[in-house]
Design a protein around this motif. Structure first.
Motif, mmCIF file in Angstrom:
data_model
loop_
_atom_site.group_PDB
_atom_site.id
_atom_site.type_symbol
_atom_site.label_atom_id
_atom_site.label_comp_id
_atom_site.label_asym_id
_atom_site.label_seq_id
_atom_site.Cartn_x
_atom_site.Cartn_y
_atom_site.Cartn_z
ATOM 1 N N LEU A 286 6.684 1.057 -4.903
ATOM 2 C CA LEU A 286 6.465 1.470 -3.518
ATOM 3 C C LEU A 286 7.154 2.816 -3.302
ATOM 4 C CD1 LEU A 286 5.167 0.188 -0.990
ATOM 5 C CD2 LEU A 286 7.439 -0.610 -0.345
ATOM 6 N N SER A 287 6.405 3.776 -2.744
ATOM 7 C CA SER A 287 6.978 5.119 -2.572
ATOM 8 C C SER A 287 6.413 5.778 -1.318
ATOM 9 C CB SER A 287 6.640 5.969 -3.802
ATOM 10 O OG SER A 287 7.038 7.306 -3.603
ATOM 11 N N ARG A 288 7.125 6.778 -0.809
ATOM 12 C CA ARG A 288 6.611 7.549 0.336
ATOM 13 C C ARG A 288 5.503 8.498 -0.088
ATOM 14 N NH1 ARG A 288 12.006 7.192 1.309
ATOM 15 N NH2 ARG A 288 12.590 6.234 3.280
ATOM 16 N N HIS B 177 -1.865 1.495 1.139
ATOM 17 C CA HIS B 177 -0.612 1.804 1.829
ATOM 18 C C HIS B 177 -0.207 0.714 2.803
ATOM 19 C CE1 HIS B 177 -2.566 3.305 5.524
ATOM 20 N NE2 HIS B 177 -3.467 3.777 4.711
ATOM 21 N N THR B 178 1.072 0.685 3.102
ATOM 22 C CA THR B 178 1.622 -0.381 3.942
ATOM 23 C C THR B 178 1.494 -0.007 5.410
ATOM 24 O OG1 THR B 178 3.783 0.658 3.916
ATOM 25 C CG2 THR B 178 3.339 -0.952 2.199
ATOM 26 N N THR C 111 11.003 3.433 9.819
ATOM 27 C CA THR C 111 10.161 3.006 8.698
ATOM 28 C C THR C 111 8.684 3.239 9.002
ATOM 29 O OG1 THR C 111 10.068 0.793 9.559
ATOM 30 C CG2 THR C 111 11.769 1.231 7.920
ATOM 31 N N ASP D 59 7.088 5.846 8.429
ATOM 32 C CA ASP D 59 6.450 6.669 7.394
ATOM 33 C C ASP D 59 5.505 5.782 6.603
ATOM 34 O OD1 ASP D 59 8.188 8.614 8.172
ATOM 35 O OD2 ASP D 59 9.555 8.371 6.477
ATOM 36 N N ALA E 7 4.054 4.088 3.416
ATOM 37 C CA ALA E 7 4.564 3.807 2.074
ATOM 38 C C ALA E 7 3.368 3.396 1.226
ATOM 39 C CB ALA E 7 5.596 2.692 2.122
ATOM 40 N N TYR E 8 3.320 3.901 0.022
ATOM 41 C CA TYR E 8 2.158 3.683 -0.844
ATOM 42 C C TYR E 8 2.528 2.844 -2.051
ATOM 43 C CZ TYR E 8 0.344 7.701 1.764
ATOM 44 O OH TYR E 8 -0.064 8.552 2.750
#
Lengths: 190, 324
Positions: B41-43, B55-56, B67, B69, B71-72
């Motif tokens: 999981l990353s930005r 993405h989340t 939070t 942003d 997250a992918y």
């Protein structure tokens, strides 16, 4: 009519392709790791019966085909057309020889069949998977030959000719698989 | 639906799967390649036109504004692994999950197991040799063929994919598929022709295809081949005609990388896809200095499919997407 996109293609969905109604048999996603996705689709042309393989870009759309499978009762033929009736509405449809096609040797009056309508007109006729029909012509039965193999041709009331065991006689009713044309068993003596 | 609680793979297949995972780890341990378990999981995520990340969503934005942003889920461990290479990790491998949106079929599952590894100071041909060695540990008598992308097109379609005019390529794609390809890009037309007309005619066994067209370079270096054609130093491995692995002699030039990210953005916009910011951490790592290396990613589920003779990915995974 509405359109369907490749990601909605499912087995059994009816779509128009090059002016002909087609039934989708299989839809496989093909996607190179870094490349664009596409779909390899197997379809049956409902007019010709031919099976086609086509590759579509993912997201490409096809027009829905106005095709409906309807249960109907076979009434009679006047030699040029075959007449079917919807049992609920009593609405009658006439089908030509091309539509009746492969179902012809199995049609017996009053039987229920599936008539595929395209834009409201019969496109094809599918008989039940199994039918029970009377033998109208065959060599005399060999009594006591139930154990041996061996078969002989028998003409059924609808005109179809199937291979039956040697012990069967004219007037007996047999069960036949219409997909293979094979004898399945004796139903009863008349 | 009720039967879907059971796994798609048989218990015998799950046992083989477990053995394969152990054999892969053993292969790299013996060669002193370090395992790294980088984040899933990353930005940031990839900007590739043809790869969509999952993405989340923030479940409670008012309570957790920080939070919000996106997250992918990562489509490969590549960017994190390159940041480790730039930090001096040396040779590394990752054996873990990768995610790609909307990829589901006989050979695809949105969540799948990917083996990716990097060799410092190697070129793509040395890495191709190691791909052969790795597959041969699992299939000892595997037949191997190496062939350039250009030679395969000449052999099967009698055209030079590096020099053919775009209009000619588009008309070949239209004949192979439909009118929808009449205005497609060079890369997409080549992909269609390769996948529909060449892939099914590849030999049984392991086929390594190298020197891809420069328009399909992704994160590989570009170069000129012996005939003066511009190619990318990229290869793919096919196992029994199924795409198995994709490798590069890695691009290390940060200016070129920045330009490719910008080109991705342009193509995304052209196709009506949402813009995705370039991964600034990757660019900073490349600015600091990415060592010369070759890297490759391999689909482990597909490898097991071939070992098992399975025709669906569902048969080799505990639970494919239809069962989740």
């Amino acid at each position: 009519m509405s359109n369907y996109s490749t990601n909605e293609f499912r087995s059994g969905l009816k779509v128009m392709l090059d002016g002909d109604p087609c039934s989708i048999l299989d839809n496989e996603l093909v996607k190179p790791g870094k490349g664009q996705a596409f779909n390899r689709v197997k379809l049956r042309n409902l007019n010709t019966g031919r099976v086609l393989d086509k590759t579509f870009k993912s997201g490409e759309q096809l027009e829905a085909a106005d095709v409906m499978d309807t249960d109907m009762q076979y009434l009679y033929t006047d030699g040029d057309f075959w007449y079917f009736m919807e049992p609920e509405s009593f609405e009658q449809h006439q089908a030509d020889e091309k539509a009746v096609g492969d179902a012809l040797p199995w049609l017996s009056e009053q039987d229920m069949v599936v008539v595929t309508l395209f834009n409201g007109a019969p496109l094809s006729v599918t008989p039940p998977n199994h039918v029970e029909l009377e033998i109208v012509e065959t060599d005399p039965g060999l009594r006591g030959d139930t154990a041996q193999g061996g078969s002989k041709p028998a003409k059924l009331v609808t005109g179809a000719v199937v291979k039956v065991p040697l012990f069967l006689d004219q007037g007996e009713i047999v069960r036949v698989d219409t997909r293979t044309g094979e004898y399945q068993g004796r139903v009863s003596a008349k | 639906m009720l039967k879907q609680w059971q796994p798609g793979a048989s218990l015998a297949t799950l046992r083989q799967r477990s053995r394969v995972l152990a054999q892969l780890r053993d292969f790299f341990q013996q060669r002193q390649v370090m395992e790294v378990d980088v984040p899933l999981l990353s930005r940031a995520t990839v900007t590739d036109l043809n790869i969509d990340s999952i993405h989340t969503i923030n479940p409670n934005p008012s309570a957790n504004p920080r939070t919000s942003d996106p997250a992918y889920l990562q489509t490969s461990p590549e960017y994190f692994m390159k940041r480790l290479l730039a930090s001096g990790s040396g040779d590394i491998y990752s054996l873990g999950k990768a995610f790609r949106s909307a990829e589901s079929g006989h050979r695809h599952n949105p969540e799948f197991t990917m083996l990716e590894w990097y060799r410092c100071g190697w070129d793509e041909h040395q890495l191709m040799d190691e791909v052969v060695e790795l597959v041969a540990t699992l299939v000892p008598d595997i037949a191997v063929r190496r062939c350039s992308y250009g030679d395969l097109f000449i052999q099967h379609l009698e055209v030079d994919p590096h020099r053919i005019e775009l209009v000619e390529l588009q008309s070949m794609a239209v004949s192979a598929s439909s009118e929808a390809w009449a205005h497609e890009t060079r890369g997409n037309c080549l992909d269609l022709l390769f996948t529909v007309l060449i892939e099914p005619r590849l030999e049984e066994g392991l086929v390594l295809v190298y020197d891809y067209p420069s328009c399909q370079s992704a994160l590989a270096q570009c170069a000129e081949d012996s005939q003066g054609r511009r190619i990318s130093r990229r290869f793919e491995a096919f196992l029994n005609r199924v795409e198995l692995a994709n490798g590069y002699c890695e691009l290390t030039d940060v200016a070129e990388q920045t330009a490719r990210f910008a080109e991705d953005q342009r193509l995304r916009q052209q196709s009506g896809k949402a813009a995705i910011a370039a991964d600034q951490h990757l660019l900073a790592a490349m600015q600091a200095g990415l060592p010369d290396s070759a890297g490759v990613a391999m689909g482990v589920d597909r490898l097991i499919m071939q070992l098992q003779g399975a025709d669906s990915i569902d048969q080799v995974m505990p639970f494919s997407w239809d069962r989740c």
